[in-house]
Write a protein that holds these residues in place. Sequence first.
Motif, PDB file in Angstrom:
ATOM      1  N   VAL A 164     -50.679  -7.070 -39.691  1.00  0.00           N
ATOM      2  CA  VAL A 164     -52.095  -7.348 -39.450  1.00  0.00           C
ATOM      3  C   VAL A 164     -52.992  -6.210 -39.921  1.00  0.00           C
ATOM      4  O   VAL A 164     -54.027  -6.434 -40.562  1.00  0.00           O
ATOM      5  CB  VAL A 164     -52.330  -7.624 -37.945  1.00  0.00           C
ATOM      6  CG1 VAL A 164     -53.818  -7.780 -37.654  1.00  0.00           C
ATOM      7  CG2 VAL A 164     -51.570  -8.869 -37.503  1.00  0.00           C
ATOM      8  N   GLY A 165     -52.609  -4.962 -39.621  1.00  0.00           N
ATOM      9  CA  GLY A 165     -53.434  -3.817 -39.981  1.00  0.00           C
ATOM     10  C   GLY A 165     -53.647  -3.688 -41.475  1.00  0.00           C
ATOM     11  O   GLY A 165     -54.737  -3.318 -41.937  1.00  0.00           O
ATOM     12  N   SER A 251     -45.307  -1.499 -39.968  1.00  0.00           N
ATOM     13  CA  SER A 251     -46.725  -1.429 -39.602  1.00  0.00           C
ATOM     14  C   SER A 251     -47.548  -1.435 -40.872  1.00  0.00           C
ATOM     15  O   SER A 251     -47.038  -1.153 -41.966  1.00  0.00           O
ATOM     16  CB  SER A 251     -47.024  -0.155 -38.803  1.00  0.00           C
ATOM     17  OG  SER A 251     -46.931   0.993 -39.646  1.00  0.00           O
ATOM     18  N   GLY A 252     -48.828  -1.723 -40.720  1.00  0.00           N
ATOM     19  CA  GLY A 252     -49.709  -1.695 -41.881  1.00  0.00           C
ATOM     20  C   GLY A 252     -49.806  -0.314 -42.488  1.00  0.00           C
ATOM     21  O   GLY A 252     -49.773  -0.164 -43.708  1.00  0.00           O
ATOM     22  N   TYR A 253     -49.906   0.697 -41.641  1.00  0.00           N
ATOM     23  CA  TYR A 253     -50.052   2.077 -42.112  1.00  0.00           C
ATOM     24  C   TYR A 253     -48.884   2.466 -43.006  1.00  0.00           C
ATOM     25  O   TYR A 253     -49.068   3.116 -44.043  1.00  0.00           O
ATOM     26  CB  TYR A 253     -50.147   3.038 -40.930  1.00  0.00           C
ATOM     27  CG  TYR A 253     -50.504   4.457 -41.324  1.00  0.00           C
ATOM     28  CD1 TYR A 253     -51.835   4.854 -41.404  1.00  0.00           C
ATOM     29  CD2 TYR A 253     -49.510   5.386 -41.635  1.00  0.00           C
ATOM     30  CE1 TYR A 253     -52.171   6.152 -41.779  1.00  0.00           C
ATOM     31  CE2 TYR A 253     -49.838   6.687 -42.010  1.00  0.00           C
ATOM     32  CZ  TYR A 253     -51.167   7.067 -42.083  1.00  0.00           C
ATOM     33  OH  TYR A 253     -51.486   8.346 -42.462  1.00  0.00           O
ATOM     34  N   ILE A 277     -57.034   2.087 -41.434  1.00  0.00           N
ATOM     35  CA  ILE A 277     -56.106   1.650 -40.389  1.00  0.00           C
ATOM     36  C   ILE A 277     -56.098   2.642 -39.228  1.00  0.00           C
ATOM     37  O   ILE A 277     -56.151   2.248 -38.050  1.00  0.00           O
ATOM     38  CB  ILE A 277     -54.683   1.482 -40.965  1.00  0.00           C
ATOM     39  CG1 ILE A 277     -54.651   0.286 -41.925  1.00  0.00           C
ATOM     40  CG2 ILE A 277     -53.656   1.284 -39.852  1.00  0.00           C
ATOM     41  CD1 ILE A 277     -53.386   0.183 -42.752  1.00  0.00           C
ATOM     42  N   LYS A 278     -56.081   3.906 -39.564  1.00  0.00           N
ATOM     43  CA  LYS A 278     -56.022   4.934 -38.522  1.00  0.00           C
ATOM     44  C   LYS A 278     -57.337   5.020 -37.751  1.00  0.00           C
ATOM     45  O   LYS A 278     -57.337   5.024 -36.509  1.00  0.00           O
ATOM     46  CB  LYS A 278     -55.699   6.294 -39.165  1.00  0.00           C
ATOM     47  CG  LYS A 278     -55.452   7.400 -38.158  1.00  0.00           C
ATOM     48  CD  LYS A 278     -55.010   8.679 -38.868  1.00  0.00           C
ATOM     49  CE  LYS A 278     -54.725   9.795 -37.861  1.00  0.00           C
ATOM     50  NZ  LYS A 278     -54.287  11.041 -38.556  1.00  0.00           N
ATOM     51  N   HIS A 279     -58.462   5.070 -38.458  1.00  0.00           N
ATOM     52  CA  HIS A 279     -59.762   5.263 -37.809  1.00  0.00           C
ATOM     53  C   HIS A 279     -60.136   4.083 -36.915  1.00  0.00           C
ATOM     54  O   HIS A 279     -60.685   4.276 -35.816  1.00  0.00           O
ATOM     55  CB  HIS A 279     -60.846   5.467 -38.863  1.00  0.00           C
ATOM     56  CG  HIS A 279     -62.203   5.717 -38.281  1.00  0.00           C
ATOM     57  ND1 HIS A 279     -62.540   6.916 -37.686  1.00  0.00           N
ATOM     58  CD2 HIS A 279     -63.312   4.914 -38.176  1.00  0.00           C
ATOM     59  CE1 HIS A 279     -63.783   6.857 -37.240  1.00  0.00           C
ATOM     60  NE2 HIS A 279     -64.275   5.654 -37.531  1.00  0.00           N
ATOM     61  N   HIS A 280     -59.851   2.867 -37.376  1.00  0.00           N
ATOM     62  CA  HIS A 280     -60.247   1.671 -36.624  1.00  0.00           C
ATOM     63  C   HIS A 280     -59.100   1.081 -35.797  1.00  0.00           C
ATOM     64  O   HIS A 280     -59.242  -0.020 -35.260  1.00  0.00           O
ATOM     65  CB  HIS A 280     -60.812   0.613 -37.574  1.00  0.00           C
ATOM     66  CG  HIS A 280     -62.045   1.063 -38.302  1.00  0.00           C
ATOM     67  ND1 HIS A 280     -63.258   1.244 -37.672  1.00  0.00           N
ATOM     68  CD2 HIS A 280     -62.236   1.421 -39.604  1.00  0.00           C
ATOM     69  CE1 HIS A 280     -64.155   1.661 -38.556  1.00  0.00           C
ATOM     70  NE2 HIS A 280     -63.570   1.776 -39.727  1.00  0.00           N
ATOM     71  N   LYS A 281     -57.962   1.795 -35.757  1.00  0.00           N
ATOM     72  CA  LYS A 281     -56.808   1.370 -34.943  1.00  0.00           C
ATOM     73  C   LYS A 281     -56.374  -0.062 -35.291  1.00  0.00           C
ATOM     74  O   LYS A 281     -56.103  -0.897 -34.415  1.00  0.00           O
ATOM     75  CB  LYS A 281     -57.132   1.480 -33.451  1.00  0.00           C
ATOM     76  CG  LYS A 281     -57.470   2.908 -33.006  1.00  0.00           C
ATOM     77  CD  LYS A 281     -57.776   2.955 -31.521  1.00  0.00           C
ATOM     78  CE  LYS A 281     -57.980   4.388 -31.030  1.00  0.00           C
ATOM     79  NZ  LYS A 281     -59.105   5.077 -31.696  1.00  0.00           N
TER      80      LYS A 281
END
Length: 302
Positions: A164-165, A251-253, A277-281
């Motif tokens: 999803v990410g 994961s997306g990251y 991805i990291k900033h907006h979780k």
Amino acid sequence: MSLSKTLKHIFASLLFFISSICLADTTLPLSPEKISSPYPNVKVTSLNSAQSLINEFKQHQYQLANVIKTEQIPTFFVENLPDDLNSLPVQEKISGFIRLLLPTIIEVNEHISAVRHDVITLSKQPKSEWSKTETVWLQNLMTSYDIKSNTIDDLLLRLDIIPVGMVLAQGIDESGWGTSYFAVKGNGLYGEHLSSKGGKYLSTPGGHVKVAAFDNLFAGTARYMYNLNTTSAYKDLWKLRQQLSAEGKLSGYELVESLSHYSTRGEAYVENLQALIKHHKLDSFDQVTFDSSTPIRVRFEN
């Protein structure tokens, strides 16, 4: 037995045979890119502005914090984009775009998972026990996913979900948070050019570039995932996804590491996706499933 009774008996048997075939077909799921009517058969709510969508979210208590906490999401399908997302305050635009796209991504992935599940189930049975319908269904998947080896392992390497990410991050980056011309007018959020097989499209000024267009956000998202899963340029993605899944680390990251070929920006593109991805979780939604609330459909009359 009279002639009329004989004919009735034959007719009843024929109906049973036809219904049996139809039932067998309905038990085998379609890949999402082949679904022409993806939305629940409920009344469509027509909206005309981004603010009216935010109001709908509030009315139905659809907030991202609740989704993350409960890992449940309302069956809230937004069919297309409003043309004025930029009119919202920045944080509301960010949250609004994620909320409008999130159920569609989850739904497309659920369809992919259903197809994958049935392929795995079938692979555990001897071929001699497969029905004709199952055999044809599997062969069609092999053809659709361009599996020249005709082996189920090769099919399963490609036939899998996209985290999803990662989908959210690409949708954000490629569509400018749902504000680009191609996103608003053509439901094309992922920067895909027109396929060599043709289809709907929009052109850049001068017609030099043809960008794929779709009937709704479900169709655009399904086609984007299908392209990632079938285009040989993404072999690294398939292998990395398989490896990460086996390690329980998908994961997306992590998976966007394989996307340096997706954009002319190369590694800078990957780094930007990871920052989003990291900033907006955005990886917080991987385990989210639909709740049991009544489905909602929203369509913008832009």
